[in-house]
Scaffold this motif. Structure first.
Motif, PDB file in Angstrom:
ATOM      1  N   MET A 266       0.847  -1.181   0.000  1.00 56.06           N
ATOM      2  CA  MET A 266       0.000   0.000   0.000  1.00 56.06           C
ATOM      3  C   MET A 266       0.886   1.236   0.000  1.00 56.06           C
ATOM      4  O   MET A 266       1.614   1.486   0.963  1.00 56.06           O
ATOM      5  N   ASN A 267       0.820   2.000  -1.072  1.00 53.97           N
ATOM      6  CA  ASN A 267       1.589   3.223  -1.217  1.00 53.97           C
ATOM      7  C   ASN A 267       0.656   4.420  -1.287  1.00 53.97           C
ATOM      8  O   ASN A 267      -0.536   4.290  -1.552  1.00 53.97           O
ATOM      9  N   SER A 268       1.227   5.590  -1.076  1.00 51.33           N
ATOM     10  CA  SER A 268       0.465   6.836  -1.146  1.00 51.33           C
ATOM     11  C   SER A 268      -0.820   6.747  -0.330  1.00 51.33           C
ATOM     12  O   SER A 268      -1.906   7.104  -0.798  1.00 51.33           O
ATOM     13  N   LEU A 269      -0.688   6.288   0.880  1.00 51.53           N
ATOM     14  CA  LEU A 269      -1.858   6.061   1.719  1.00 51.53           C
ATOM     15  C   LEU A 269      -2.582   7.357   2.045  1.00 51.53           C
ATOM     16  O   LEU A 269      -1.961   8.405   2.216  1.00 51.53           O
ATOM     17  N   LYS A 270      -3.886   7.245   2.120  1.00 50.37           N
ATOM     18  CA  LYS A 270      -4.765   8.363   2.417  1.00 50.37           C
ATOM     19  C   LYS A 270      -5.548   8.083   3.691  1.00 50.37           C
ATOM     20  O   LYS A 270      -5.756   6.919   4.044  1.00 50.37           O
ATOM     21  N   PRO A 271      -6.027   9.113   4.369  1.00 49.41           N
ATOM     22  CA  PRO A 271      -6.860   8.872   5.549  1.00 49.41           C
ATOM     23  C   PRO A 271      -8.073   7.994   5.245  1.00 49.41           C
ATOM     24  O   PRO A 271      -8.510   7.237   6.124  1.00 49.41           O
ATOM     25  N   GLU A 272      -8.590   8.068   4.031  1.00 43.52           N
ATOM     26  CA  GLU A 272      -9.726   7.250   3.645  1.00 43.52           C
ATOM     27  C   GLU A 272      -9.406   5.761   3.606  1.00 43.52           C
ATOM     28  O   GLU A 272     -10.320   4.938   3.534  1.00 43.52           O
ATOM     29  N   ASP A 273      -8.122   5.403   3.630  1.00 44.61           N
ATOM     30  CA  ASP A 273      -7.716   4.001   3.656  1.00 44.61           C
ATOM     31  C   ASP A 273      -7.771   3.406   5.059  1.00 44.61           C
ATOM     32  O   ASP A 273      -7.561   2.197   5.214  1.00 44.61           O
ATOM     33  N   THR A 274      -8.013   4.216   6.051  1.00 45.73           N
ATOM     34  CA  THR A 274      -8.089   3.724   7.424  1.00 45.73           C
ATOM     35  C   THR A 274      -9.193   2.684   7.544  1.00 45.73           C
ATOM     36  O   THR A 274     -10.345   2.933   7.188  1.00 45.73           O
ATOM     37  N   ALA A 275      -8.833   1.515   8.051  1.00 50.54           N
ATOM     38  CA  ALA A 275      -9.775   0.412   8.160  1.00 50.54           C
ATOM     39  C   ALA A 275      -9.077  -0.770   8.817  1.00 50.54           C
ATOM     40  O   ALA A 275      -7.859  -0.769   9.005  1.00 50.54           O
ATOM     41  N   VAL A 276      -9.868  -1.782   9.140  1.00 48.49           N
ATOM     42  CA  VAL A 276      -9.322  -3.083   9.489  1.00 48.49           C
ATOM     43  C   VAL A 276      -9.256  -3.897   8.207  1.00 48.49           C
ATOM     44  O   VAL A 276     -10.259  -4.048   7.508  1.00 48.49           O
ATOM     45  N   TYR A 277      -8.083  -4.420   7.899  1.00 49.29           N
ATOM     46  CA  TYR A 277      -7.870  -5.166   6.677  1.00 49.29           C
ATOM     47  C   TYR A 277      -7.866  -6.661   6.966  1.00 49.29           C
ATOM     48  O   TYR A 277      -7.200  -7.123   7.899  1.00 49.29           O
ATOM     49  N   TYR A 278      -8.595  -7.410   6.148  1.00 47.71           N
ATOM     50  CA  TYR A 278      -8.724  -8.852   6.300  1.00 47.71           C
ATOM     51  C   TYR A 278      -8.252  -9.553   5.036  1.00 47.71           C
ATOM     52  O   TYR A 278      -8.624  -9.157   3.928  1.00 47.71           O
ATOM     53  N   CYS A 279      -7.459 -10.595   5.185  1.00 46.35           N
ATOM     54  CA  CYS A 279      -7.122 -11.412   4.031  1.00 46.35           C
ATOM     55  C   CYS A 279      -8.111 -12.560   3.916  1.00 46.35           C
ATOM     56  O   CYS A 279      -8.745 -12.975   4.891  1.00 46.35           O
ATOM     57  N   ARG A 280      -8.244 -13.060   2.701  1.00 49.36           N
ATOM     58  CA  ARG A 280      -9.158 -14.148   2.415  1.00 49.36           C
ATOM     59  C   ARG A 280      -8.490 -15.121   1.466  1.00 49.36           C
ATOM     60  O   ARG A 280      -7.867 -14.713   0.487  1.00 49.36           O
ATOM     61  N   VAL A 281      -8.627 -16.401   1.752  1.00 50.90           N
ATOM     62  CA  VAL A 281      -8.104 -17.458   0.894  1.00 50.90           C
ATOM     63  C   VAL A 281      -9.235 -18.417   0.588  1.00 50.90           C
ATOM     64  O   VAL A 281      -9.935 -18.873   1.499  1.00 50.90           O
ATOM     65  N   VAL A 282      -9.418 -18.702  -0.683  1.00 47.53           N
ATOM     66  CA  VAL A 282     -10.439 -19.640  -1.139  1.00 47.53           C
ATOM     67  C   VAL A 282      -9.749 -20.826  -1.778  1.00 47.53           C
ATOM     68  O   VAL A 282      -8.977 -20.663  -2.731  1.00 47.53           O
ATOM     69  N   ASP A 283     -10.015 -22.029  -1.261  1.00 45.79           N
ATOM     70  CA  ASP A 283      -9.485 -23.228  -1.893  1.00 45.79           C
ATOM     71  C   ASP A 283     -10.616 -23.974  -2.591  1.00 45.79           C
ATOM     72  O   ASP A 283     -11.684 -23.403  -2.847  1.00 45.79           O
ATOM     73  N   THR A 284     -10.418 -25.227  -2.881  1.00 46.23           N
ATOM     74  CA  THR A 284     -11.391 -25.966  -3.678  1.00 46.23           C
ATOM     75  C   THR A 284     -12.671 -26.275  -2.926  1.00 46.23           C
ATOM     76  O   THR A 284     -13.693 -26.579  -3.552  1.00 46.23           O
ATOM     77  N   THR A 285     -12.642 -26.210  -1.597  1.00 50.98           N
ATOM     78  CA  THR A 285     -13.798 -26.616  -0.814  1.00 50.98           C
ATOM     79  C   THR A 285     -14.346 -25.561   0.127  1.00 50.98           C
ATOM     80  O   THR A 285     -15.501 -25.666   0.560  1.00 50.98           O
ATOM     81  N   ASP A 286     -13.571 -24.548   0.460  1.00 46.94           N
ATOM     82  CA  ASP A 286     -14.007 -23.603   1.481  1.00 46.94           C
ATOM     83  C   ASP A 286     -13.248 -22.285   1.339  1.00 46.94           C
ATOM     84  O   ASP A 286     -12.341 -22.171   0.502  1.00 46.94           O
ATOM     85  N   ASP A 287     -13.638 -21.323   2.147  1.00 45.55           N
ATOM     86  CA  ASP A 287     -12.894 -20.073   2.211  1.00 45.55           C
ATOM     87  C   ASP A 287     -12.528 -19.760   3.655  1.00 45.55           C
ATOM     88  O   ASP A 287     -13.186 -20.219   4.593  1.00 45.55           O
ATOM     89  N   TYR A 288     -11.478 -18.986   3.816  1.00 43.76           N
ATOM     90  CA  TYR A 288     -10.912 -18.726   5.128  1.00 43.76           C
ATOM     91  C   TYR A 288     -10.565 -17.249   5.250  1.00 43.76           C
ATOM     92  O   TYR A 288     -10.194 -16.601   4.265  1.00 43.76           O
ATOM     93  N   TRP A 289     -10.670 -16.748   6.469  1.00 40.74           N
ATOM     94  CA  TRP A 289     -10.432 -15.337   6.741  1.00 40.74           C
ATOM     95  C   TRP A 289      -9.378 -15.155   7.811  1.00 40.74           C
ATOM     96  O   TRP A 289      -9.298 -15.925   8.772  1.00 40.74           O
ATOM     97  N   GLY A 290      -8.570 -14.129   7.638  1.00 36.09           N
ATOM     98  CA  GLY A 290      -7.623 -13.748   8.663  1.00 36.09           C
ATOM     99  C   GLY A 290      -8.309 -13.022   9.803  1.00 36.09           C
ATOM    100  O   GLY A 290      -9.501 -12.697   9.744  1.00 36.09           O
ATOM    101  N   GLN A 291      -7.544 -12.747  10.851  1.00 38.70           N
ATOM    102  CA  GLN A 291      -8.110 -12.121  12.042  1.00 38.70           C
ATOM    103  C   GLN A 291      -8.289 -10.614  11.895  1.00 38.70           C
ATOM    104  O   GLN A 291      -8.973  -9.992  12.715  1.00 38.70           O
ATOM    105  N   GLY A 292      -7.699 -10.034  10.875  1.00 43.89           N
ATOM    106  CA  GLY A 292      -7.769  -8.604  10.654  1.00 43.89           C
ATOM    107  C   GLY A 292      -6.592  -7.868  11.258  1.00 43.89           C
ATOM    108  O   GLY A 292      -6.091  -8.236  12.315  1.00 43.89           O
ATOM    109  N   THR A 293      -6.156  -6.827  10.576  1.00 45.26           N
ATOM    110  CA  THR A 293      -5.083  -5.982  11.080  1.00 45.26           C
ATOM    111  C   THR A 293      -5.452  -4.526  10.840  1.00 45.26           C
ATOM    112  O   THR A 293      -5.928  -4.159   9.764  1.00 45.26           O
ATOM    113  N   GLN A 294      -5.252  -3.700  11.848  1.00 49.04           N
ATOM    114  CA  GLN A 294      -5.668  -2.304  11.787  1.00 49.04           C
ATOM    115  C   GLN A 294      -4.661  -1.472  11.009  1.00 49.04           C
ATOM    116  O   GLN A 294      -3.455  -1.537  11.255  1.00 49.04           O
TER     117      GLN A 294
END
Length: 115
Positions: free
Chosen positions: A82-110
């Motif tokens: 993430m470059n040239s960050l703006k105040p509007e980018d403030t959020a909790v960010y979550y990663c997501r991985v989808v495999d052949t049978t299910d999807d998974y979520w990270g715990q989030g990072t501020q």
């Protein structure tokens, strides 16, 4: 059982940069999609960027040209530069991985961007 470990969040001034990482571990068979979402305060979760196993990329219009998603397949890891960050980018960010049978979520990072 698949677990996603996120890191890289923090506080930064407007115009600065951060790199988020998300490492998947456990019983992963074949990853179809890896992506990043964010939860803006007071709003619903939204898709920021994703990449498919076929190499298709997507970026939200608000981050295109500033954010870059990439993967290290040997480590089952997805990154969000993430470059040239703006105040509007403030959020909790979550990663997501989808495999052949299910999807998974990270715990989030501020991510907090100050003006």
């Amino acid at each position: 059982q698949v677990q996603l470990a996120e890191s890289g969040g923090g506080w930064v001034q407007a115009g600065g940069s951060l790199r988020l990482s998300c490492a998947a571990s456990g019983s992963i068979f074949s990853i179809n999609v890896m992506g990043w979402y964010r939860q803006v305060p007071g709003k619903q979760r939204e898709l920021v960027a994703e990449i498919t196993s076929g190499g298709t990329l997507f970026y939200a219009g608000s981050v295109k040209g500033r954010f870059t998603i990439s993967t290290d397949n040997a480590k089952n890891t997805v990154y969000l530069q993430m470059n040239s960050l703006k105040p509007e980018d403030t959020a909790v960010y979550y990663c997501r991985v989808v495999d052949t049978t299910d999807d998974y979520w990270g715990q989030g990072t501020q991510v907090t961007v100050s003006s």
